[in-house]
Every structure is written in C-alpha cells, then in structure tokens.
Scaffold this active site. Structure first.
Site, PDB file in Angstrom:
ATOM      1  N   LYS A 170      16.436  14.628  36.139  1.00 55.52           N
ATOM      2  CA  LYS A 170      17.667  13.863  35.949  1.00 55.52           C
ATOM      3  C   LYS A 170      18.515  14.441  34.817  1.00 55.52           C
ATOM      4  CE  LYS A 170      20.635  10.475  36.377  1.00 55.52           C
ATOM      5  NZ  LYS A 170      20.350   9.045  36.235  1.00 55.52           N
ATOM      6  N   LYS A 239      25.814   9.585  26.140  1.00 61.64           N
ATOM      7  CA  LYS A 239      24.374   9.463  25.864  1.00 61.64           C
ATOM      8  C   LYS A 239      23.577  10.436  26.717  1.00 61.64           C
ATOM      9  CE  LYS A 239      21.855   6.789  28.090  1.00 61.64           C
ATOM     10  NZ  LYS A 239      20.880   6.854  29.226  1.00 61.64           N
TER      11      LYS A 239
END
Length: 297
Positions: A170, A239
């Site tokens: 990811k 983030k």
C-alpha cells in the site's frame, strides 16, 4: 462469522455497510456516534466500546486514520489485544508505517492471535459501491477465513504474502497515486494557461499513455467539476506520502519525486487546503500561478 468493525470514517463506513448489506452479522464502533447510529439503523449492532465489540467477534477489522490511532485501539488497555477471544482474527485495514504493522504482528502473534493487514485500494466511490481492492498480508492458514469476508466488501483481493506485506504494498501504491496528483495538477494548469480547450486536452491525456487512474477517474468527478469535498483528504494524503518517504529513508532508498511531492502537500496544507480532496492541488497551483482554475465544461 461475527464481524467487528472499528472506524467508520469516509472509507470505513462504506466498507462496513457493504458487510451489512450482504447480510453479515456486524458489530460496529466509532468515536463518532452518529456514524455508528446510521449503520445501526441499517442493521448493524452498535458496541459501547472496543472491548465490548471484540468480545462478541470472530474477526475484527480496524480502519483508522493513522499509526497513532491504530496502536491505541489495538494495543491499549481496553483495546483489541486484551479483549479479542482466543481463536479470533484481527485485520488492520488502515494505512500505517512498516514499524507499526510489524509491531502489531509481533504483539498479536506473541499472544497466539492471528493478525493480518488488508489496506484498501481504489477510491472512496468504489467503496461506496462495494468495488474496493484489498492488499492482504496474512499467513496461508487463515487466508480461507479472511478472504471471503473481504470479498463481501470489494471485488478484488491480492494476497501479498505474510502479515505486513499488505502495508508495504500500500505504501508503494499510494506513493505513486499521490505523486500523480502533482503531475496531473501541473499538466492541467499549464494547459489552462496556454489557452487550450480543456475538454479536448483532457480527452487526449486520458487516451494516451499519459493517462493514470487518478486523472481518468477522479479528476473529472472532483476538482474539474469544482467538487473539493474529501474523497481522500489532503491531510491524509500528506500522512500517507510521508509514510512512504519515511520508509525510503529508513531503507536508505532515494525517492526524490516522492520527497518533493510530500513537501508540496505540506505547502498546500499551509495554504489552507486541509479538509479538501487531494485533487485540490490543481486549484492550489492555479492560485499560486494566478491562473484560472481548470474546469471541464
């Protein structure tokens, strides 16, 4: 299976709702009680807290904003690790850093609890329609139990390997996705400033090898029609790309485009773009260049 789901934000709500719509027994919890109540009205059970949810679940999913929240929910005194039944499975679907997912794997394995990670691919609008993709990291023994549940929330599951491989995949995926945000924005602002017909330019860009999923699927539904509501909040994007940048630094891998894009996201946040979709970078660069904001007619 009795399914517990913690974290009902933009993505988590839709994933949990898909389980409910498929007739699964789902118990949900979120600090935002309104989200939990909405799912309760649609057939879910609402837990009082994380401990209460765990005690009645065969498998627990978390979908939370980042590493801090995941560690609190998973490892806290009233969290998952101290309340999940023996023989149950814990799957984190959040986007976290490598150190966090490895810490979780070690902690739960030490207590004899099966752990896996299954970060989500594709966009929020795909989660809305049950078409998400999952990057699953878990041992082969528990794959037959977990995979069918994921298929109740999406259409595609890639078994990446053991616990932690989903998160690693990811981070790479989102690094590319978020760098495309900058490339797309530069290209469209330049097209606008050169006086091109944006509809024609967009058709060219999405019909050649310049095309990418963000440009083709997301941009016409978000910034190019003036919708900046967060399908993927810029702050979460920052983030995520920071996690990829940090992974590169800890592995001593140079990622110059990733690092530059991280700093650009920071600039956009400083300019007041928090709470907007990541595609708002196009508007950000139009403003910086004193250029009209690109819009498809």
């Amino acid at each position: 299976m009795n399914i517990g789901f913690v974290g009902l934000g933009r993505m988590g709500f839709s994933l949990a709702r898909s389980l409910v719509n498929k007739g699964e027994k789902v118990c949900v919890f979120d600090l935002n009680e309104d989200a939990a109540k909405k799912l309760e009205a649609q057939g879910a059970q609402r837990a009082r807290n994380v401990a209460d949810l765990c005690k009645q679940s065969d498998i627990v999913f978390t979908m939370l904003p980042g590493p801090k929240q995941v560690k609190e929910v998973a490892l806290g005194a009233e969290g998952i690790i101290n309340n999940i039944p023996h023989g149950a499975i814990y799957i984190d679907m959040s986007t976290v850093d490598v150190d966090t997912v490895d810490m979780l794997s070690q902690a739960f394995t030490a207590k004899g609890i099966a752990f896996g990670d299954a970060p989500v691919g594709r966009l929020a609008m795909h989660a809305d329609t049950g078409e998400s993709l999952f990057m699953l990291g878990i041992d082969g023994e528990h794959l037959p139990q977990v995979e069918p549940v994921l298929y109740k929330m999406g259409t595609t599951v890639y078994h990446c390997g053991g616990a932690g491989t989903g998160t690693r995949t990811k981070l790479i995926n989102n690094m590319m996705v978020l760098c495309y945000c900058q490339i797309n924005s530069e290209a469209l602002v330049l097209a606008q400033s050169l006086g091109l017909d944006l509809n024609n330019t967009f058709n060219v860009l999405t019909s050649t090898t310049a095309s990418n999923g963000q440009l083709k699927q997301k941009w016409p539904e978000k910034v190019l029609k003036g919708d900046l509501s967060p399908g993927f909040d810029l702050a979460l994007g920052y983030k995520d790309i920071s996690l990829a940048s940090n992974a590169g630094a800890s592995s001593q891998i140079a990622l110059p485009v990733c690092d530059t894009t991280k700093n650009i996201f920071r600039m956009a946040l400083a300019a007041g773009k928090a709470g907007q979709d990541t595609s708002c970078l196009t508007d950000f660069w139009a403003e910086v260049n004193n250029c009209a904001k690109p819009r498809l007619s």
